[in-house]
Design an enzyme around this catalytic site. Structure first.
Site, PDB file in Angstrom:
ATOM      1  CG  HIS A   1     -64.164  56.268  56.674  1.00 12.83           C
ATOM      2  ND1 HIS A   1     -64.135  57.604  56.486  1.00 12.83           N
ATOM      3  CD2 HIS A   1     -62.642  55.018  57.278  1.00 12.83           C
ATOM      4  CE1 HIS A   1     -62.868  57.414  57.858  1.00 12.83           C
ATOM      5  NE2 HIS A   1     -62.569  56.566  58.106  1.00 12.83           N
TER       6      HIS A   1
ATOM      7  NE  ARG B   1     -63.255  53.485  60.047  1.00 19.05           N
ATOM      8  CZ  ARG B   1     -61.851  53.087  59.437  1.00 19.05           C
ATOM      9  NH1 ARG B   1     -62.330  52.272  58.836  1.00 19.05           N
ATOM     10  NH2 ARG B   1     -61.587  53.892  60.437  1.00 19.05           N
TER      11      ARG B   1
ATOM     12  CG  HIS C   1     -62.458  52.961  54.179  1.00 17.67           C
ATOM     13  ND1 HIS C   1     -61.479  53.845  53.162  1.00 17.67           N
ATOM     14  CD2 HIS C   1     -61.978  52.781  55.389  1.00 17.67           C
ATOM     15  CE1 HIS C   1     -60.681  53.760  53.937  1.00 17.67           C
ATOM     16  NE2 HIS C   1     -60.554  53.549  55.354  1.00 17.67           N
TER      17      HIS C   1
ATOM     18  CG  LEU D   1     -60.048  58.280  54.447  1.00 15.96           C
ATOM     19  CD1 LEU D   1     -60.981  57.796  54.951  1.00 15.96           C
ATOM     20  CD2 LEU D   1     -58.714  57.141  54.892  1.00 15.96           C
TER      21      LEU D   1
ATOM     22  CD  GLU E   1     -63.274  55.535  63.058  1.00 15.08           C
ATOM     23  OE1 GLU E   1     -63.056  55.178  62.037  1.00 15.08           O
ATOM     24  OE2 GLU E   1     -63.097  54.676  64.179  1.00 15.08           O
TER      25      GLU E   1
ATOM     26  NE  ARG F   1     -60.697  47.894  57.989  1.00 13.82           N
ATOM     27  CZ  ARG F   1     -60.410  49.020  58.475  1.00 13.82           C
ATOM     28  NH1 ARG F   1     -59.937  49.988  59.234  1.00 13.82           N
ATOM     29  NH2 ARG F   1     -60.734  50.251  57.186  1.00 13.82           N
TER      30      ARG F   1
ATOM     31  CG  PHE G   1     -59.116  55.591  65.369  1.00 14.24           C
ATOM     32  CD1 PHE G   1     -58.195  56.408  65.880  1.00 14.24           C
ATOM     33  CD2 PHE G   1     -59.967  54.905  64.325  1.00 14.24           C
ATOM     34  CE1 PHE G   1     -58.089  56.978  64.351  1.00 14.24           C
ATOM     35  CE2 PHE G   1     -58.919  55.091  63.137  1.00 14.24           C
ATOM     36  CZ  PHE G   1     -58.465  56.364  62.871  1.00 14.24           C
TER      37      PHE G   1
ATOM     38  CD  GLN H   1     -65.019  49.734  57.712  1.00 14.57           C
ATOM     39  OE1 GLN H   1     -64.334  50.596  58.045  1.00 14.57           O
ATOM     40  NE2 GLN H   1     -65.740  49.813  58.659  1.00 14.57           N
TER      41      GLN H   1
END
Lengths: 598, 231
Positions: A246, A290, A357, A256, A259, A402, A123, A244
């Site tokens: 995304h 991100r 996000h 969404l 990731e 994050r 990730f 954030q």
């Protein structure tokens, strides 16, 4: 003696507002300890937004290769652009493996390796050996990890006999004269009746407020209710400028795309078919953090290299993974791409754009999930009886950005931590502090005003104005003049929100009223965000100011001398205050700020 | 686009009635939920549940042109006009498109919806092979939207006694889990003329499930285990 309140009152040891991951995890702790708990939720628990999390929960189980919590901690500190508090980050990363294992014992249907252990995928921003190369740390259930987790936590609460108040919306926080929190007022949606929940300890687990933006991956219910209630009650909101975006929301729809697609080997392409992330992040490439990937995508689009007829999106290519991997590891993505992107992702790329996000900021807490505010010279004075966990809380684990998978880790670890802290507090303070005189009056006045209002502003129109203002003035790239104008504009929108009018006057399941009350919460968040963003004169993590890019002497546009500090926004007078970042971990050495490259 | 929506507010209405809407949709209004939100921006008295708008939370289940489905993943371009919208059938209406789901959740709760394993928890995860884990696919993904149970005539007649397809799918999800040790108790719990055996394989559940799950197959497997256990 005058009556304390015109509203009916029910007493519980603990009240938990919100039944997403952190609320359910905390409730489980409280119920298991034998305390009386009321869990309030606007929706049936399994409909909370945790259900939409896809790619996984981060924990250094080391099932796929060497890993440890110290590496996870480094990645999280670096991901936060050093705005995260290192004591909270250490606490979370250290507790993560146990939190995941517990969940497995509760019955979570994780994907498995051949040896029977939990499968973990790579990730963004997660690395081995302090940034050397990507690591497989994300524990997942296909691309439905949040769904599997939320259902498992709900099921475990059924086992523990937790008492739920489903389709109840909390309205206001109740603080007594000393400032201690003694409960909330709440509205039963089906009947339109309000009640006071009188508690020894109150937890906000109300999630985020991503609906302040026009383009958002967030559910409709993510309206920052906890933030609005806290702000109205005089509690400051921390680091609200950090949102954030995304990298991969479906273009046009906002839905969404995990990731995890890139974790499994998917790549981002510009209109020329170039894998442009190699230029921006030579080591981690598409798996950079991100903020870095979203900024790179927005730059490609800005410079005319976006794909599509209007050159306004980026292509997420995953067909090379083959239908077997896609169907096994990413079945939900295939469904979403087909329904919302009109593409079969086993054959063609998915059009994606950076989409709002996650809110890194929130109600200020320490790692015990106790709410802390500046008082008598101490920036972190505990507010007795008040707790916050999950996206609404700001411990601060995520700082300015994050990492993917850390939201689920946060809600498990901080939810449990909140539960434990509340149990301790309740055992030490085992009587209800009396309700203040007139508790509930504020809430009743708000509702009466809405019901009586004629000829005011429509909730829909004011909401649209808020969402468009935030999108245009406070997006991935932020400009000084746009932020200044944004502050003026969002204050005007907030003024309009003082005069909301609803046509629906029914008592029964009045969703127009609920949406008006939600908008009142969203507006607080929008103002907090714009004012905090305008004031922060640097680029850090997700807060990217065009006027503070790559200045000589400043790494990544950051100004650690002046801005390595947390913002605190107060509703009263739109006042800003700041407090230091805790760079001191619990046991290990501090990770000192340095240049951030992936 | 033309809509006929069943409206009922017990505060003011004697009985439910259809209200017609003819509204201009924007190009961005691609799903039925987008259209409903457009309608709600004009008439805020229309009540419905909605949350994730991507088919994973299960809030906006309703009866769409005679068939149960989720508004958020139903494309308006594929709907015949006028689009007739009703609340999920067989459950009491609270208001407009919102039904009282108490009975539905009671049935879900009745199957002990949690993994039961009385062994002391190991330090690490309980091991499960990929093949064993595969048994849970097609079961754990249920979103509890109630499209299936409220399309099932057996559930309409006996919502208090028949567990219904959603609850039975969940029951099999725990039976099929190698970590669960309560299979016998779970079968006992369903061994009853109503709880399981009211399923007459009408298959409406399979037809309407927005997640493509097959409760009927799961029910068949439970019945098979009952038979095996009996001989």
């Amino acid at each position: 003696m005058a009556s304390v309140s015109s509203l009916p009152v029910r007493k519980f040891d603990a009240v938990v507002v919100g039944a997403g991951g952190s609320g359910l995890r905390a409730a489980l702790q409280l119920s298991t300890a034998g305390l009386t708990v009321a869990v309030l939720s606007k929706v049936f628990p399994t409909r909370s937004h945790t259900v939409a999390a896809q790619g996984g929960v981060g924990a250094s189980l080391g099932n796929m290769g060497e890993d440890n919590w110290h590496w996870h901690m480094y990645d999280t500190v670096k991901g936060s652009d050093w705005l995260g508090d290192q004591d909270a980050i250490e606490f979370m990363c250290k507790a993560a493996p146990e939190a995941v294992i517990e969940l497995e014992h509760f019955g979570m249907p994780f994907d498995r390796n051949d040896n029977g252990t939990i499968y973990q995928r790579p990730f963004g921003g997660h690395s081995q050996n302090f940034g050397e190369k990507p690591v497989q740390r994300s524990c997942c259930a296909a691309d439905r990890t949040g769904h599997a987790m939320l259902h498992t936590l709900y099921q475990r609460n059924v086992f523990a006999n937790t008492q739920f108040f489903v389709e109840w919306m909390a309205l206001d926080l109740i603080r007594d004269a000393a400032g201690d929190v003694v409960g909330v007022t709440a509205l039963e949606m089906e009947t339109g009746e309000a009640m006071i929940f009188h508690a020894k300890a109150t937890l906000f687990a109300t999630g985020g407020a991503g609906r302040i933006y026009a383009s958002s991956t967030n559910a409709f219910i993510n309206t920052g209710d906890g933030l609005g209630m806290a702000a109205r009650a005089g509690i400051p909101l921390e680091d609200m400028e950090f949102w954030q975006f995304h990298p991969t929301g479906v273009a046009g729809a906002g839905v969404l795309i995990t990731e995890g697609v890139r974790g499994e080997g998917g790549i981002l392409l510009n209109k020329d078919g170039e894998r442009f992330m190699e230029r921006y992040a030579p080591t981690m490439k598409d798996l950079a953090s991100r903020d870095v990937v979203s900024r790179a995508m927005a730059t490609e689009i800005k410079d005319g290299r976006g794909a599509g007829p209007n050159k306004d999106y980026i292509l997420l290519k995953l067909d090379h993974l083959g239908p077997d991997v896609i169907n096994k590891r990413l079945p939900g993505i295939r469904e979403i791409a087909l329904k919302f992107g009109n593409v079969d992702c086993t054959k063609e790329p998915i059009p994606v754009v950076p989409t709002c996000h996650y809110q890194m900021g929130g109600i200020p807490t320490n790692y015990l999930a106790e709410v802390v505010i500046p008082q008598n010279g101490n920036p972190n004075t505990v507010v007795p009886g008040f707790y916050a966990a999950g996206e609404v809380g700001c411990a601060s684990i995520h700082g300015a950005n994050r990492l993917g998978t850390n939201s689920l880790t946060d809600l498990l670890v901080m939810g449990k931590s909140a539960g434990d802290s509340m149990i301790k507090f309740i055992r030490e303070n085992n009587t209800h502090k009396p309700l203040p005189a007139g508790a509930g009056d504020v809430s009743m006045a708000r509702i009466a005003k809405l019901d009586a209002k004629t000829g005011g502003e429509s909730v829909h129109a004011v909401g649209d104005a808020m969402r468009q203002t935030m999108q245009a003035h406070c997006g991935v790239f932020r400009f000084p003049d746009m932020l200044e104008k944004g502050v003026t504009k969002i204050k005007q929108v907030a003024e309009r929100a003082e005069h909301l009018q609803i046509k629906d006057k029914s008592k029964v399941f009045n969703t127009a009223r609920i949406e008006a009350l939600e908008l009142q919460n969203l507006i607080e968040v929008a103002v907090a965000t714009m004012v905090s963003a305008e004031a922060r004169k640097e680029t850090r993590g997700a807060h990217d100011r065009a006027d503070f890019h790559d200045r000589p002497g400043f790494v990544n546009g950051r100004d650690d001398d002046n801005w390595l500090k947390h913002t605190l926004w107060y509703k009263e007078g739109n006042k800003l205050d700041y407090k230091p970042v805790n760079l001191k971990p619990l046991t290990v050495d501090s990770f000192a700020p340095k240049a951030r490259t992936y | 686009m033309k809509f006929q929506i069943l409206r009922f507010d017990p505060d003011v209405d004697q009985k439910p009635y259809f209200k017609e809407y003819d509204i201009a949709l924007e190009p961005s209004d691609r799903m039925l939920l987008d259209a409903l939100i457009r309608i709600k921006s004009i008439d805020d008295t229309l009540a419905l549940r909605r949350s994730c708008r991507e088919g994973v939370c299960g809030s906006d289940a309703m009866n769409i042109n005679g068939k149960n489905g989720l508004a958020c993943i139903t494309k308006v371009s594929e709907l015949k006009e006028p689009v007739v919208l009703k609340p999920l059938p067989g459950l009491p209406i609270i208001r407009d498109l919102i039904v009282d789901m108490t009975q539905f959740f009671q049935q879900y709760h009745s199957i002990t919806p949690f993994v039961i394993n009385n062994d002391p928890a190991p330090e690490k995860e309980r091991l499960q092979s990929p093949q064993d884990r595969l048994e849970l696919d097609g079961l754990y993904e249920c979103i509890l939207c109630a499209c299936c149970s409220t399309s099932c005539p057996s559930f309409w007649w006996n919502p208090d006694k028949f567990v219904g397809p959603a609850g039975l799918l969940a029951a099999y999800r725990f039976i099929a889990d190698t970590r669960d040790q309560a299979t016998n108790d779970r079968l006992d719990n369903l061994e009853d003329p109503y709880r399981l055996f009211r399923c007459h394989t009408i298959m409406n559940c399979v037809d309407v499930c927005p997640k493509g799950l097959n409760p009927s197959l799961a029910i068949g497997k439970i019945k098979e285990m009952m038979v095996k256990r009996a001989v």
